[in-house]
Design an enzyme around this catalytic site. Structure first.
Site, short mmCIF file in Angstrom:
data_model
loop_
_atom_site.label_atom_id
_atom_site.label_comp_id
_atom_site.label_asym_id
_atom_site.label_seq_id
_atom_site.Cartn_x
_atom_site.Cartn_y
_atom_site.Cartn_z
N GLU A 138 -21.77 -18.05 -11.06
CA GLU A 138 -21.19 -16.72 -10.87
C GLU A 138 -22.06 -15.87 -9.95
O GLU A 138 -23.27 -16.00 -9.93
CB GLU A 138 -21.07 -16.01 -12.23
CG GLU A 138 -20.11 -16.67 -13.19
CD GLU A 138 -20.18 -16.05 -14.58
OE1 GLU A 138 -19.16 -15.55 -15.05
OE2 GLU A 138 -21.28 -16.05 -15.17
N ASP B 36 -22.95 -21.79 -16.37
CA ASP B 36 -22.88 -20.44 -16.92
C ASP B 36 -24.26 -20.09 -17.45
O ASP B 36 -24.81 -20.79 -18.29
CB ASP B 36 -21.83 -20.39 -18.04
CG ASP B 36 -21.70 -18.99 -18.63
OD1 ASP B 36 -21.50 -18.04 -17.84
OD2 ASP B 36 -21.81 -18.84 -19.86
N ASP C 217 -19.02 -20.57 -23.94
CA ASP C 217 -19.81 -20.76 -22.73
C ASP C 217 -19.38 -22.00 -21.94
O ASP C 217 -19.42 -22.00 -20.70
CB ASP C 217 -21.30 -20.85 -23.08
CG ASP C 217 -21.82 -19.56 -23.70
OD1 ASP C 217 -21.29 -18.49 -23.34
OD2 ASP C 217 -22.74 -19.62 -24.54
#
Length: 378
Positions: free
Chosen positions: A274, A189, A353
């Site tokens: 992502e 992340d 996170d």
């Protein structure tokens, strides 16, 4: 076979530096002339000139303008290739954006910073004295710092100016060297402050924030520039100082990205992140932090290092990764300032996170019921 670029510092003498600058200026003028020729041809005859039509005019240019005889013919051909690529990009953007695209621009003085030898392995550039010097066509033998040995077969060579410094970029064709097989996978992340990267295993990498740390120096230098008369020698000196500070920040950030990407690629067989809309985030209220972190550059470096090492980089949909509980799947929207939370459904105590990184990794599992990892699918 894969292509790999290596960047080396050049140390030209003052006469050699003048020769390099003259070559850049001639290439800039040819670029602008070729761009103008295409504009005039379409304006007057509604005709689009092709790359090969413009290349056929190079012998005539070299005959009429003796200064171009000192520039290698392949360098001039590459200039026309750049013009052609600029128009191809323009038409591609025009089609994708339904009529909204920036037209190729003329290059102002000092705005054309590199020239390329497309077939450096046959002519144009040659290493001498065991890599201590390099022979450049039209310039001579220039001192070079070959801090790492060349690998594979040399293909192209580019001479680039960055501020007052000169660099040689050599592109070589090399055999891929995959790393030993690793069945470990990790979700990452990306953040801006205080952490640049958080893994699904709980590792947190501090954000260096190089731009933030240099803001005070940049502010002083920019105020100094604002007091100078535009176009004066003092103005140019102050402008170069600001450019030098920005180059240092960019180099620090790039070095940090290379080290983090190498560490991830060496350890994990699959890296999941992502599919972020970085362009959109770069225009939002968090733009400064996003640009300081340099996510796009980091993901690009990670992708090519993984490909070279035989690893996989997988992108997943970023929706709800920071709202779902990775233990039970309970979804709850929380404000961004909430970093630690306890899931009301299962009671799991999690860092926001780390939870997001675990959700990112979980999304990489394929099949309607999560029957197997995406990295295991041939």
């Amino acid at each position: 076979m894969a292509r790999k670029a290596c960047k080396y510092r050049l140390y030209p003498t003052k006469p050699q530096q003048k020769d390099l600058e003259r070559t850049l200026e001639l290439c800039r003028q040819l670029y602008n002339a070729a761009l103008q020729e295409r504009r005039e041809a379409y304006k007057k005859a509604k005709k689009s000139l092709s790359l090969y039509e413009q290349k056929r005019g190079l012998p005539e240019i070299r005959a009429d303008l003796p200064e171009y005889k000192r520039v290698h013919s392949q360098v001039l051909q590459d200039v026309l290739q750049r013009v052609d690529r600029a128009f191809q990009g323009f038409f591609r953007r025009l089609k994708a954006r339904k009529g909204q695209a920036g037209f190729p621009r003329f290059k102002g003085r000092g705005r054309y910073d590199s020239f390329t030898f497309p077939q450096a392995y046959t002519t144009g550039v040659k290493l001498q004295e065991g890599g201590k010097r390099v022979l450049i066509h039209g310039v001579g033998s220039v001192k070079v710092k070959l801090h790492r040995p060349l690998e594979g077969q040399l293909k192209t060579a580019t001479i680039k100016r960055e501020g007052n410094e000169w660099y040689l970029i050599l592109v070589c064709e090399v055999e891929p060297k995959p790393l030993p097989l690793s069945r470990e996978a990790v979700g990452i992340d990306l953040g801006t402050n205080p952490h640049f990267l958080i893994t699904s295993e709980g590792e947190m990498v501090q954000a260096p924030r190089y731009l933030h740390k240099a803001q005070h120096k940049l502010a002083i230098a920019q105020r100094d520039l604002a007091r100078k008369k535009r176009g004066s020698n003092r103005y140019e000196k102050a402008r170069r100082q600001i450019a030098k500070l920005h180059r240092k920040i960019a180099n620090q950030r790039r070095d940090f990205h290379h080290k983090i990407a190498r560490r991830l690629v060496n350890r994990y067989g699959a890296i999941v992140h992502e599919d972020l809309n970085i362009l959109g985030l770069g225009r939002s209220h968090v733009a400064k932090g996003v640009h300081d972190a340099g996510w796009a550059q980091f993901l690009r470096i990670l992708a090519y290092k993984a490909e070279e090492a035989g690893r996989r980089v997988i992108t997943v949909d970023p929706k709800y990764t920071s709202q779902d509980c990775p233990v039970c799947g309970h979804r709850e929207r929380r404000p961004l300032w909430v970093r630690e939370f306890t899931c009301p459904a299962c009671g799991a105590s999690l860092h926001r996170d780390v939870a997001a990184a675990r959700n990112i990794l979980a999304k990489a599992w394929t099949g309607p019921s999560g029957t197997g990892p995406a990295w295991a699918v041939p």
